[in-house]
Design an enzyme around this catalytic site. Structure first.
Site, PDB file in Angstrom:
ATOM      1  N   ARG A   1       0.823  -1.202   0.000  1.00 27.63           N
ATOM      2  CA  ARG A   1       0.000   0.000   0.000  1.00 27.63           C
ATOM      3  C   ARG A   1       0.859   1.254   0.000  1.00 27.63           C
ATOM      4  O   ARG A   1       2.069   1.186   0.150  1.00 27.63           O
ATOM      5  CB  ARG A   1      -0.978  -0.006   1.180  1.00 27.63           C
ATOM      6  CG  ARG A   1      -0.307  -0.267   2.534  1.00 27.63           C
ATOM      7  CD  ARG A   1      -0.966   0.430   3.654  1.00 27.63           C
ATOM      8  NE  ARG A   1      -0.925   1.864   3.481  1.00 27.63           N
ATOM      9  CZ  ARG A   1       0.151   2.628   3.737  1.00 27.63           C
ATOM     10  NH1 ARG A   1       1.288   2.096   4.164  1.00 27.63           N
ATOM     11  NH2 ARG A   1       0.094   3.936   3.559  1.00 27.63           N
TER      12      ARG A   1
ATOM     13  N   ALA B   1       0.715   5.117  -2.224  1.00 25.22           N
ATOM     14  CA  ALA B   1       0.651   5.354  -3.673  1.00 25.22           C
ATOM     15  C   ALA B   1       1.987   5.148  -4.389  1.00 25.22           C
ATOM     16  O   ALA B   1       2.034   4.582  -5.491  1.00 25.22           O
ATOM     17  CB  ALA B   1       0.124   6.763  -3.917  1.00 25.22           C
TER      18      ALA B   1
ATOM     19  N   ARG C   1      -6.736  -0.899  -7.414  1.00 22.26           N
ATOM     20  CA  ARG C   1      -7.149   0.211  -6.541  1.00 22.26           C
ATOM     21  C   ARG C   1      -7.428   1.420  -7.429  1.00 22.26           C
ATOM     22  O   ARG C   1      -6.561   1.840  -8.202  1.00 22.26           O
ATOM     23  CB  ARG C   1      -6.070   0.517  -5.483  1.00 22.26           C
ATOM     24  CG  ARG C   1      -5.949  -0.623  -4.465  1.00 22.26           C
ATOM     25  CD  ARG C   1      -5.258  -0.184  -3.207  1.00 22.26           C
ATOM     26  NE  ARG C   1      -6.123   0.575  -2.324  1.00 22.26           N
ATOM     27  CZ  ARG C   1      -5.685   1.211  -1.246  1.00 22.26           C
ATOM     28  NH1 ARG C   1      -4.402   1.187  -0.935  1.00 22.26           N
ATOM     29  NH2 ARG C   1      -6.519   1.871  -0.478  1.00 22.26           N
TER      30      ARG C   1
ATOM     31  N   CYS D   1      -2.131   9.386   8.249  1.00 24.66           N
ATOM     32  CA  CYS D   1      -1.925   8.145   7.505  1.00 24.66           C
ATOM     33  C   CYS D   1      -0.435   7.774   7.490  1.00 24.66           C
ATOM     34  O   CYS D   1       0.288   8.075   8.446  1.00 24.66           O
ATOM     35  CB  CYS D   1      -2.482   8.265   6.090  1.00 24.66           C
ATOM     36  SG  CYS D   1      -2.601   6.688   5.213  1.00 24.66           S
TER      37      CYS D   1
ATOM     38  N   ASP E   1      -2.539  10.678  -2.863  1.00 25.90           N
ATOM     39  CA  ASP E   1      -2.771   9.579  -3.809  1.00 25.90           C
ATOM     40  C   ASP E   1      -2.985  10.134  -5.204  1.00 25.90           C
ATOM     41  O   ASP E   1      -2.734   9.452  -6.198  1.00 25.90           O
ATOM     42  CB  ASP E   1      -3.983   8.749  -3.388  1.00 25.90           C
ATOM     43  CG  ASP E   1      -3.556   7.683  -2.399  1.00 25.90           C
ATOM     44  OD1 ASP E   1      -3.273   8.045  -1.247  1.00 25.90           O
ATOM     45  OD2 ASP E   1      -3.448   6.516  -2.818  1.00 25.90           O
TER      46      ASP E   1
ATOM     47  N   ASN F   1      -6.303  12.249  -0.769  1.00 25.38           N
ATOM     48  CA  ASN F   1      -5.450  11.495   0.153  1.00 25.38           C
ATOM     49  C   ASN F   1      -6.344  10.793   1.174  1.00 25.38           C
ATOM     50  O   ASN F   1      -7.576  10.943   1.158  1.00 25.38           O
ATOM     51  CB  ASN F   1      -4.443  12.441   0.829  1.00 25.38           C
ATOM     52  CG  ASN F   1      -3.353  11.701   1.584  1.00 25.38           C
ATOM     53  OD1 ASN F   1      -2.703  10.798   1.039  1.00 25.38           O
ATOM     54  ND2 ASN F   1      -3.135  12.038   2.837  1.00 25.38           N
ATOM     55  N   LYS F   2      -5.737  10.037   2.059  1.00 18.53           N
ATOM     56  CA  LYS F   2      -6.461   9.223   3.047  1.00 18.53           C
ATOM     57  C   LYS F   2      -7.623   9.980   3.675  1.00 18.53           C
ATOM     58  O   LYS F   2      -7.487  11.163   4.021  1.00 18.53           O
ATOM     59  CB  LYS F   2      -5.464   8.773   4.131  1.00 18.53           C
ATOM     60  CG  LYS F   2      -5.997   7.877   5.217  1.00 18.53           C
ATOM     61  CD  LYS F   2      -6.690   6.624   4.719  1.00 18.53           C
ATOM     62  CE  LYS F   2      -5.888   5.823   3.738  1.00 18.53           C
ATOM     63  NZ  LYS F   2      -6.693   4.849   2.960  1.00 18.53           N
TER      64      LYS F   2
ATOM     65  N   LYS G   1       2.001  11.460  -9.319  1.00 17.72           N
ATOM     66  CA  LYS G   1       0.725  11.387  -8.606  1.00 17.72           C
ATOM     67  C   LYS G   1      -0.264  12.430  -9.138  1.00 17.72           C
ATOM     68  O   LYS G   1      -1.379  12.548  -8.643  1.00 17.72           O
ATOM     69  CB  LYS G   1       0.946  11.564  -7.113  1.00 17.72           C
ATOM     70  CG  LYS G   1       1.681  10.367  -6.518  1.00 17.72           C
ATOM     71  CD  LYS G   1       1.940  10.522  -5.066  1.00 17.72           C
ATOM     72  CE  LYS G   1       2.677   9.310  -4.543  1.00 17.72           C
ATOM     73  NZ  LYS G   1       3.275   9.599  -3.234  1.00 17.72           N
TER      74      LYS G   1
HETATM   75  C1  RUB Z   1      -2.173   5.755   1.745  1.00 18.58           C
HETATM   76  C2  RUB Z   1      -2.231   7.250   1.708  1.00 18.58           C
HETATM   77  C3  RUB Z   1      -0.908   7.968   1.600  1.00 18.58           C
HETATM   78  C4  RUB Z   1      -0.608   8.211   0.108  1.00 18.58           C
HETATM   79  C5  RUB Z   1       0.804   8.719  -0.105  1.00 18.58           C
HETATM   80  O1  RUB Z   1      -3.439   5.158   1.597  1.00 18.58           O
HETATM   81  O2  RUB Z   1      -3.274   7.867   1.694  1.00 18.58           O
HETATM   82  O3  RUB Z   1      -0.951   9.200   2.249  1.00 18.58           O
HETATM   83  O4  RUB Z   1      -0.768   7.005  -0.622  1.00 18.58           O
HETATM   84  O5  RUB Z   1       1.725   7.738   0.336  1.00 18.58           O
HETATM   85  P1  RUB Z   1      -3.551   3.553   1.635  1.00 18.58           P
HETATM   86  P2  RUB Z   1       3.229   7.669  -0.257  1.00 18.58           P
HETATM   87  O6  RUB Z   1      -2.964   3.100   2.921  1.00 18.58           O
HETATM   88  O7  RUB Z   1      -5.024   3.287   1.517  1.00 18.58           O
HETATM   89  O8  RUB Z   1      -2.781   3.016   0.428  1.00 18.58           O
HETATM   90  O9  RUB Z   1       3.833   9.017   0.011  1.00 18.58           O
HETATM   91  O10 RUB Z   1       3.860   6.566   0.528  1.00 18.58           O
HETATM   92  O11 RUB Z   1       3.142   7.380  -1.716  1.00 18.58           O
END
Ligand code: RUB
Length: 313
Positions: free
Chosen positions: A17, A19, A60, A124, A193, A203-204, A229
């Site tokens: 998990r 993004a 997803r 998150c 995300d 985002n979350k 992103k």
């Molecule tokens: C994860 C989430 C993160 C982003 C960015 O959601 O919302 O804030 O994905 O993460 P989930 P990163 O747990 O549902 O995947 O900076 O690690 O890409």
């Protein structure tokens, strides 16, 4: 095929998990899958690659990094299967390398906005956001972090573990306490995300209420997001789909069955309007959200014509 389906399942169930991670794992899987395809018929090879790409994208729906990564690899060329395989390997390795560098670079750039003694709230578990916190701490800034639990999947527990390993002093709070603690906060740093053409950030779930509380208290909000992103399809006016996950993440099925009139809603993400975001920190610079379109056009290299013709993401 089995390994491809395995990886797809791990992304779907959130064993894999975040993004950025999802994007890198999809690139790795497409590369490895391509090398395993047995045929020498280019047409059949292309068909199998397309199927693999669609399967990974379907896991997803919200993280735009996933279709962007898949698309970057599906631009492969070659007059034979051997050439196509070599090109896929090169594109996938390039994407993964750039993605890892981007997270490091975001840390370097974003940490300049952190001051010695700051208390920073995060939500998150975002590798890009943590990169900023870790870089600031490594620069000798004495920071403290307030991290939310991030119900229902408790990604905040991953965040406190990672921050604990760096040595940063961290408080864990329940999600509903963000406004209560906002008075103690100097800066908010979160991940993304997806970022749309108009600078909104997906985002979350809970990100938007945290940003709203920060806005009310006049505290700055920084979003850490790699350029992949940003959502090319939002240029067409398309909305980013918000993933709705199983009710069992919120309440056990057995318990829910006890009620006749109760249903559960479990959106995994929400949308924060650009008015509540001060800066989006990317690997090519810290930009105001209003500049999101430039990232899509100049750094992702997408025009409306490309988006229409590809039909992915
Ligand atoms: C994860 C989430 C993160 C982003 C960015 O959601 O919302 O804030 O994905 O993460 P989930 P990163 O747990 O549902 O995947 O900076 O690690 O890409």
């Amino acid at each position: 095929m089995k390994q491809l389906e395995n990886t797809a399942q791990k992304i779907k169930s959130m064993e894999i998990r975040g993004a950025g991670k999802i994007a890198r794992v999809a690139a790795t899987e497409l590369r490895d899958f391509s090398q395993r395809v047995g045929t020498v018929q280019l047409e059949e090879f292309n068909r199998k690659m397309k199927h693999a790409a669609q399967l990974l994208i379907s896991t997803r729906p919200t993280a735009v990094s996933l279709p962007n990564a898949v698309r970057a690899i599906m631009r492969y060329e070659g007059d034979s299967v051997a050439e196509a395989k070599a090109n896929i390997r090169k594109l996938a390795d390039g994407f993964i390398r750039n993605s890892e560098n981007a997270v490091r670079k975001i840390g370097e750039i974003g940490s300049r906005r952190v001051r010695d003694g700051d208390t920073i709230m995060t939500h998150c578990n975002s590798a890009a956001a943590i990169s900023i916190l870790a870089a600031a701490y490594k620069d000798g800034k004495n920071i403290k972090v307030i991290a939310t639990e991030s119900r229902p999947r408790w990604q905040g527990h991953l965040t406190i573990k990672q921050l604990d390993e760096t040595g940063i002093k961290t408080s864990l709070i329940v999600d509903s306490a963000v406004r209560y603690f906002m008075k103690d906060v100097d800066l908010v740093v979160m991940g993304a995300d997806a970022v749309t053409a108009n600078g909104s950030v997906i985002n979350k779930i809970g990100t938007s209420q945290l940003a709203l509380a920060a806005h009310e208290a006049r505290k700055n909000v920084i979003i850490a997001a790699e350029t992949y992103k940003f959502s090319p399809r939002s240029l067409l006016g398309e909305l980013v789909e918000i993933e709705e996950r199983s009710s069992s993440e919120v309440i056990p099925d057995e318990k829910l069955k006890e009620f006749k009139n109760v249903s559960v809603k479990n959106p995994a993400f929400d949308v924060t309007p650009r008015e509540y975001i001060d800066l989006i920190c990317t690997e090519v610079g810290a930009i105001p959200p209003e500049m999101a379109y430039i990232i899509i056009k100049d750094y992702l290299g997408w025009s409306i014509g490309d988006i229409n013709s590809e039909g992915m993401g």
